[in-house]
Design a protein around this motif. Sequence first.
Motif, PDB file in Angstrom:
ATOM      1  N   ALA A 152       0.829  -1.202   0.000  1.00 53.42           N
ATOM      2  CA  ALA A 152       0.000   0.000   0.000  1.00 53.42           C
ATOM      3  C   ALA A 152       0.866   1.256   0.000  1.00 53.42           C
ATOM      4  O   ALA A 152       0.567   2.233  -0.695  1.00 53.42           O
ATOM      5  N   LEU A 153       1.943   1.226   0.780  1.00 49.06           N
ATOM      6  CA  LEU A 153       2.861   2.366   0.828  1.00 49.06           C
ATOM      7  C   LEU A 153       3.489   2.613  -0.539  1.00 49.06           C
ATOM      8  O   LEU A 153       3.536   3.756  -1.025  1.00 49.06           O
ATOM      9  N   GLY A 154       3.980   1.549  -1.172  1.00 51.99           N
ATOM     10  CA  GLY A 154       4.611   1.688  -2.480  1.00 51.99           C
ATOM     11  C   GLY A 154       3.633   2.171  -3.539  1.00 51.99           C
ATOM     12  O   GLY A 154       3.969   3.033  -4.366  1.00 51.99           O
ATOM     13  N   LYS A 155       2.416   1.649  -3.522  1.00 47.73           N
ATOM     14  CA  LYS A 155       1.420   2.060  -4.518  1.00 47.73           C
ATOM     15  C   LYS A 155       1.001   3.515  -4.312  1.00 47.73           C
ATOM     16  O   LYS A 155       0.814   4.257  -5.274  1.00 47.73           O
ATOM     17  N   ALA A 156       0.872   3.922  -3.051  1.00 49.76           N
ATOM     18  CA  ALA A 156       0.519   5.313  -2.781  1.00 49.76           C
ATOM     19  C   ALA A 156       1.632   6.257  -3.219  1.00 49.76           C
ATOM     20  O   ALA A 156       1.368   7.331  -3.784  1.00 49.76           O
ATOM     21  N   ALA A 157       2.881   5.856  -2.974  1.00 49.21           N
ATOM     22  CA  ALA A 157       4.015   6.681  -3.387  1.00 49.21           C
ATOM     23  C   ALA A 157       4.069   6.798  -4.904  1.00 49.21           C
ATOM     24  O   ALA A 157       4.317   7.891  -5.457  1.00 49.21           O
ATOM     25  N   ALA A 158       3.833   5.701  -5.606  1.00 50.31           N
ATOM     26  CA  ALA A 158       3.842   5.728  -7.072  1.00 50.31           C
ATOM     27  C   ALA A 158       2.724   6.607  -7.609  1.00 50.31           C
ATOM     28  O   ALA A 158       2.907   7.341  -8.590  1.00 50.31           O
ATOM     29  N   ALA A 159       1.562   6.552  -6.962  1.00 54.40           N
ATOM     30  CA  ALA A 159       0.426   7.353  -7.424  1.00 54.40           C
ATOM     31  C   ALA A 159       0.695   8.846  -7.270  1.00 54.40           C
ATOM     32  O   ALA A 159       0.172   9.657  -8.039  1.00 54.40           O
ATOM     33  N   SER A 160       1.544   9.197  -6.296  1.00 51.50           N
ATOM     34  CA  SER A 160       1.839  10.613  -6.067  1.00 51.50           C
ATOM     35  C   SER A 160       2.995  11.120  -6.920  1.00 51.50           C
ATOM     36  O   SER A 160       3.242  12.329  -6.974  1.00 51.50           O
ATOM     37  N   ALA A 161       3.708  10.210  -7.572  1.00 50.32           N
ATOM     38  CA  ALA A 161       4.912  10.587  -8.321  1.00 50.32           C
ATOM     39  C   ALA A 161       4.552  11.141  -9.698  1.00 50.32           C
ATOM     40  O   ALA A 161       3.531  10.769 -10.289  1.00 50.32           O
ATOM     41  N   SER A 162       5.431  11.991 -10.206  1.00 50.34           N
ATOM     42  CA  SER A 162       5.218  12.564 -11.542  1.00 50.34           C
ATOM     43  C   SER A 162       5.972  11.789 -12.618  1.00 50.34           C
ATOM     44  O   SER A 162       5.929  12.160 -13.790  1.00 50.34           O
ATOM     45  N   ILE A 163       6.686  10.728 -12.205  1.00 46.58           N
ATOM     46  CA  ILE A 163       7.431   9.907 -13.161  1.00 46.58           C
ATOM     47  C   ILE A 163       6.929   8.453 -13.078  1.00 46.58           C
ATOM     48  O   ILE A 163       6.345   8.055 -12.068  1.00 46.58           O
ATOM     49  N   PRO A 164       7.125   7.650 -14.129  1.00 45.36           N
ATOM     50  CA  PRO A 164       6.669   6.257 -14.096  1.00 45.36           C
ATOM     51  C   PRO A 164       7.420   5.446 -13.036  1.00 45.36           C
ATOM     52  O   PRO A 164       8.644   5.548 -12.920  1.00 45.36           O
ATOM     53  N   CYS A 165       6.684   4.637 -12.267  1.00 47.55           N
ATOM     54  CA  CYS A 165       7.280   3.816 -11.212  1.00 47.55           C
ATOM     55  C   CYS A 165       6.810   2.371 -11.348  1.00 47.55           C
ATOM     56  O   CYS A 165       5.641   2.114 -11.636  1.00 47.55           O
ATOM     57  N   GLY A 166       7.711   1.438 -11.110  1.00 53.92           N
ATOM     58  CA  GLY A 166       7.362   0.042 -10.918  1.00 53.92           C
ATOM     59  C   GLY A 166       7.649  -0.316  -9.474  1.00 53.92           C
ATOM     60  O   GLY A 166       8.563   0.236  -8.860  1.00 53.92           O
ATOM     61  N   LEU A 167       6.884  -1.243  -8.905  1.00 54.15           N
ATOM     62  CA  LEU A 167       7.012  -1.604  -7.494  1.00 54.15           C
ATOM     63  C   LEU A 167       7.526  -3.036  -7.380  1.00 54.15           C
ATOM     64  O   LEU A 167       6.883  -3.974  -7.850  1.00 54.15           O
ATOM     65  N   VAL A 168       8.680  -3.204  -6.705  1.00 51.07           N
ATOM     66  CA  VAL A 168       9.400  -4.477  -6.670  1.00 51.07           C
ATOM     67  C   VAL A 168       9.383  -5.086  -5.271  1.00 51.07           C
ATOM     68  O   VAL A 168       9.642  -4.400  -4.278  1.00 51.07           O
ATOM     69  N   PHE A 169       9.093  -6.384  -5.210  1.00 53.17           N
ATOM     70  CA  PHE A 169       9.289  -7.182  -3.992  1.00 53.17           C
ATOM     71  C   PHE A 169      10.523  -8.032  -4.270  1.00 53.17           C
ATOM     72  O   PHE A 169      10.469  -9.023  -4.972  1.00 53.17           O
ATOM     73  N   ASN A 170      11.643  -7.621  -3.703  1.00 58.70           N
ATOM     74  CA  ASN A 170      12.948  -8.086  -4.166  1.00 58.70           C
ATOM     75  C   ASN A 170      13.521  -9.226  -3.322  1.00 58.70           C
ATOM     76  O   ASN A 170      13.432  -9.213  -2.094  1.00 58.70           O
ATOM     77  N   GLU A 171      14.128 -10.204  -3.995  1.00 61.53           N
ATOM     78  CA  GLU A 171      15.000 -11.217  -3.379  1.00 61.53           C
ATOM     79  C   GLU A 171      14.419 -11.848  -2.115  1.00 61.53           C
ATOM     80  O   GLU A 171      14.985 -11.771  -1.030  1.00 61.53           O
ATOM     81  N   CYS A 172      13.297 -12.511  -2.263  1.00 57.24           N
ATOM     82  CA  CYS A 172      12.657 -13.150  -1.112  1.00 57.24           C
ATOM     83  C   CYS A 172      12.785 -14.665  -1.198  1.00 57.24           C
ATOM     84  O   CYS A 172      12.395 -15.269  -2.193  1.00 57.24           O
ATOM     85  N   PRO A 173      13.323 -15.320  -0.155  1.00 57.54           N
ATOM     86  CA  PRO A 173      13.448 -16.770  -0.177  1.00 57.54           C
ATOM     87  C   PRO A 173      12.178 -17.509   0.247  1.00 57.54           C
ATOM     88  O   PRO A 173      12.087 -18.728   0.103  1.00 57.54           O
TER      89      PRO A 173
END
Length: 221
Positions: free
Chosen positions: A70-91
């Motif tokens: 939710a935090l990442g999506k809200a931050a992307a929605a507020s940004a003026s540039i294109p954003c992708g949201l990554v869940f990185n390197e999880c075992p």
Amino acid sequence: MSLESIPRLLADCRARGYAIGYFESWNLESLLGVIDAAEKTHSPILIGFNGEFLTHPQRIFPERIALYAALGKAAAASASIPCGLVFNECPLESAVYQAIQEGFSLVMLSDPAANPENFVEKVAALSRSAHAHGAAVEAELGELPSGESGFIDHRHSTLTDPVLAARFVAATGIDCLSVSVGNVHIMVEGRQELNFGLLQEIHRLTPIPLGLHGGSGISSS
């Protein structure tokens, strides 16, 4: 802007000849700092969080992945540039699937010790699930050395084999291949040169974009 699809972002990178950076965040302040910097340079960006950190078994309380999504999506929605949201390197496989459900646009299952055949099956199943939900998958072939101790530890590292990389991509249906071509994970001192010949051969044999982890240690020359 809302979240951009990872394949669309990567396709634009290839068409226009640039790389897109992933900058990991640990809280709201670091996430906003990353987006502020990207906006100042008018740069598309990948934002996100480290799945290994969020699911580490020694954490006192389990993290709520839904809140980070939710935090990442809200931050992307507020940004003026294109954003992708990554869940990185999880075992933790279950957490990666949860990240897909919560709306991360790219996920990465990381299990260097896994049996190769079993890992291919897991990643292929993950790709099918992610694509059904509009998400993308990154996976690593080869293992980066670690620089966390202050010197480069090659004891468990392997370079990416171009032929095996092509087979892996075909068998798994992933969207981005993370490669080991001289880059070092968590390099805290110095800079490391890349093996551009190996990187070029991997690129020649694989039809998808390539990811370079360990960006902080890569030489600028």
